[in-house]
Scaffold this motif. Structure first.
Motif, PDB file in Angstrom:
ATOM      1  N   ARG A 131       0.837  -1.201   0.000  1.00  8.77           N
ATOM      2  CA  ARG A 131       0.000   0.000   0.000  1.00  8.77           C
ATOM      3  C   ARG A 131       0.877   1.258   0.000  1.00  8.77           C
ATOM      4  NH1 ARG A 131      -5.126   0.487   4.122  1.00  8.77           N
ATOM      5  NH2 ARG A 131      -6.111   2.342   3.198  1.00  8.77           N
ATOM      6  N   LEU A 134       2.176   1.822  -3.480  1.00  8.55           N
ATOM      7  CA  LEU A 134       1.182   2.444  -4.355  1.00  8.55           C
ATOM      8  C   LEU A 134       1.183   3.966  -4.201  1.00  8.55           C
ATOM      9  CD1 LEU A 134      -1.921   0.063  -3.952  1.00  8.55           C
ATOM     10  CD2 LEU A 134      -0.341   0.207  -5.881  1.00  8.55           C
ATOM     11  N   ASP A 155      -6.280   5.934  -1.713  1.00 10.15           N
ATOM     12  CA  ASP A 155      -5.768   4.732  -2.372  1.00 10.15           C
ATOM     13  C   ASP A 155      -6.616   4.323  -3.572  1.00 10.15           C
ATOM     14  OD1 ASP A 155      -3.594   4.373  -0.582  1.00 10.15           O
ATOM     15  OD2 ASP A 155      -5.002   3.618   0.909  1.00 10.15           O
ATOM     16  N   TYR A 159      -4.953   3.905  -7.144  1.00 10.89           N
ATOM     17  CA  TYR A 159      -5.072   2.599  -7.810  1.00 10.89           C
ATOM     18  C   TYR A 159      -5.463   2.796  -9.276  1.00 10.89           C
ATOM     19  CZ  TYR A 159      -5.776  -2.490  -7.545  1.00 10.89           C
ATOM     20  OH  TYR A 159      -5.669  -3.853  -7.689  1.00 10.89           O
ATOM     21  N   TRP A 162      -2.398   3.948 -11.261  1.00  9.13           N
ATOM     22  CA  TRP A 162      -1.542   2.820 -11.644  1.00  9.13           C
ATOM     23  C   TRP A 162      -2.124   2.093 -12.855  1.00  9.13           C
ATOM     24  CZ3 TRP A 162       3.101   0.814  -9.755  1.00  9.13           C
ATOM     25  CH2 TRP A 162       3.651   1.482  -8.665  1.00  9.13           C
ATOM     26  N   TRP A 189       1.189  -3.773 -11.938  1.00  5.55           N
ATOM     27  CA  TRP A 189      -0.244  -3.790 -12.262  1.00  5.55           C
ATOM     28  C   TRP A 189      -0.692  -5.187 -12.677  1.00  5.55           C
ATOM     29  CZ3 TRP A 189      -4.392  -1.608 -10.994  1.00  5.55           C
ATOM     30  CH2 TRP A 189      -5.573  -1.815 -11.707  1.00  5.55           C
ATOM     31  N   LEU A 192      -1.457  -6.646  -9.422  1.00 12.90           N
ATOM     32  CA  LEU A 192      -2.598  -5.996  -8.787  1.00 12.90           C
ATOM     33  C   LEU A 192      -3.904  -6.358  -9.469  1.00 12.90           C
ATOM     34  CD1 LEU A 192      -1.033  -2.430  -8.281  1.00 12.90           C
ATOM     35  CD2 LEU A 192      -1.601  -4.039  -6.459  1.00 12.90           C
TER      36      LEU A 192
END
Length: 476
Positions: A131, A134, A155, A159, A162, A189, A192
């Motif tokens: 986190r 990020l 976040d 996100y 990203w 990514w 993620l």
């Protein structure tokens, strides 16, 4: 007239080159001779342009003097207590060390991932670390206007940034991401998106992500930010609303103005009458001036603790310090100005039967008022020099509190706009007062238009327009 002008032109054209050069040089450097208005304007502009140009030259010419690297992207390093964030300065010699350490950690992360090794830390700790990774993209997202400044810890928004960078829908312009970092974004990514297409802290990967490799630009030392950084930060300070219940910059500015002008006002109310009496009567001169002359050598800040004890810790001791810093000099300056009054004016009034009180009220005070006005204008500039010290005693407040706080955190790009603001306020106040002098004392020869500089004439032009337009507007 035509014949005379032709003869003058003929003489000038027949002068040797070295003679004409000497005459042109003499026009610029003649002793006790005024320059033409155009040359005065040119030199006034150069007075400000030269230091600003030197500042810009040093700041924007990389091979001149850029000992630091200003970080645009930064990452935490393992087992290192010193954390650098975007905007921090590091030396050019140390920057490669930071980069190599982050790259070494990324290599170790990829090797462990390819070998199928499980992290030694718990899944929750790995998710928290991911986190933080990020959020390393937040400064880039703010600079490129993808998110607001107050969203740097949002976040969900990060996100999406990203995702946009990995898929190519977002392209960083300032700063441009290196190919190395773009590849890291794509690989991160991939991990993620395999867990979730939207942010969910519980669905973050339980294997470490790669860290963005630090990027930066050559920069001046932290104590000398570039001109554009100072300008942008100053605009931000006065336009963006403060967080929570913080004091706005406009409120701080008005508070500082109040400290300076109240302290100077009290100094004038007491110092001017005593100075006039000392300059007019030898009795008061011998009674007051020896002690005043002795006391003015004592540094005013030495009395700060005493002033706080007497006036408590808020604005009163600050105003008192400005008073102490200007009062004793004011008495001596005003008394000297009073003594310089033309003796023949006093003799003429005494011949007509004027007594002491009449001489003081009808001759001395009117006679010294133009020069007294100049003295007070100069002493007001002296009062501004005490502002920073005054606002530090007791409870810190005003512009000085901001300067002290930002300086402690080494945010010098926020310090410079406030220092410049104080200087500009004092400078333009002085120019306005100088422009008012010819209107207050039109009978004084020194107040003629030719004696004032271009800035003073500019303010005078504004005053002329306001004076002459007001009646016409009323008639309309």
């Amino acid at each position: 007239m035509n014949a005379a002008a032709s003869l003058r032109t003929l003489k000038l054209t027949t002068l040797p080159n070295n003679v004409s050069k000497k005459r042109r040089r003499a026009r610029w450097f003649a002793i006790r001779k005024e320059l033409s208005p155009k040359r005065q304007l040119l030199l006034t502009i150069a007075s400000f342009a030269l230091p600003l140009g030197l500042w810009a030259f040093v700041s924007y010419t990389p091979f001149i003097w850029h000992p630091d690297v200003k970080l645009q992207i930064s990452a935490d390093r393992e087992n290192v207590t010193v954390v650098y964030t975007a905007g921090d300065h590091v030396s050019k010699e140390f920057f490669p060390t930071i980069v190599s350490e982050v790259r070494a950690e990324n290599v170790a992360t990829l090797e462990a991932r390819e070998a199928g090794q499980k992290p030694t830390q718990s899944g929750s700790r790995v998710r928290r670390a991911n986190r933080k990774i990020l959020r390393h993209i937040a400064p880039v997202a703010v600079t490129n206007d993808w998110i607001e400044r107050n969203q740097q810890e949002d976040d969900t928004a990060l996100y999406a940034v990203w995702q946009g960078l990995a898929e190519g829908s977002l392209v960083a312009r300032s700063p441009r991401l290196s190919e190395e970092n773009l590849a890291i974004v794509a690989r991160n990514w991939e991990l993620l998106s395999a867990r979730s297409s939207v942010f969910d802290s519980k669905l973050l990967p339980e294997i470490p992500l790669e860290k963005l490799v630090p990027q930066g630009v050559l920069a001046n030392p932290v104590y000398l930010p570039a001109p554009h950084e100072v300008l942008l930060k100053g605009w931000e300070l006065f336009t963006e609303p403060p967080e929570g219940e913080e004091t706005t910059m406009a409120q701080r500015y008005l508070h500082s103005l109040r400290i300076v002008f109240l302290g100077f006002l009290f100094s004038c109310l007491l110092g001017v009458p005593i100075g006039v009496l000392c300059g007019s009567y030898d009795f008061f001169s011998k009674l007051f001036e020896p002690f005043v002359d002795f006391f003015r050598y004592m540094p005013a800040p030495a009395f700060s603790t005493l002033l706080v004890a007497i006036f408590l810790a808020h604005d009163a001791p600050k105003i008192a310090l400005v008073f102490v810093g200007t009062f004793f000099q004011m008495v001596l300056v005003v008394s000297n100005t009073t003594r310089r009054l033309d003796e023949s004016l006093l003799e003429a009034a005494q011949t007509l039967g004027a007594k002491n009180l009449s001489l003081l009220r009808r001759v001395i005070i009117p006679g010294i008022t133009p020069n007294l006005y100049n003295d007070l204008r100069i002493l007001l500039g002296w009062a501004w020099t005490w502002l920073v010290i005054a606002e530090l005693i007791g409870v810190k407040s005003g512009l000085t509190e901001f300067i002290e706080t930002q300086g402690r955190w080494r945010n010098f790009d926020a310090v410079f706009p406030i220092i410049i603001l104080i200087g500009l306020t004092g400078f333009f106040t002085d120019q306005i007062l100088s422009s008012l002098r010819p209107r207050l004392f039109p009978w004084i020869p020194e107040a003629s238009e030719s004696k004032r500089g271009p800035i003073g004439r500019f303010f005078s032009w504004i005053l002329d327009r306001s004076v002459y337009q007001a009646p016409s507007n009323r008639r309309g």
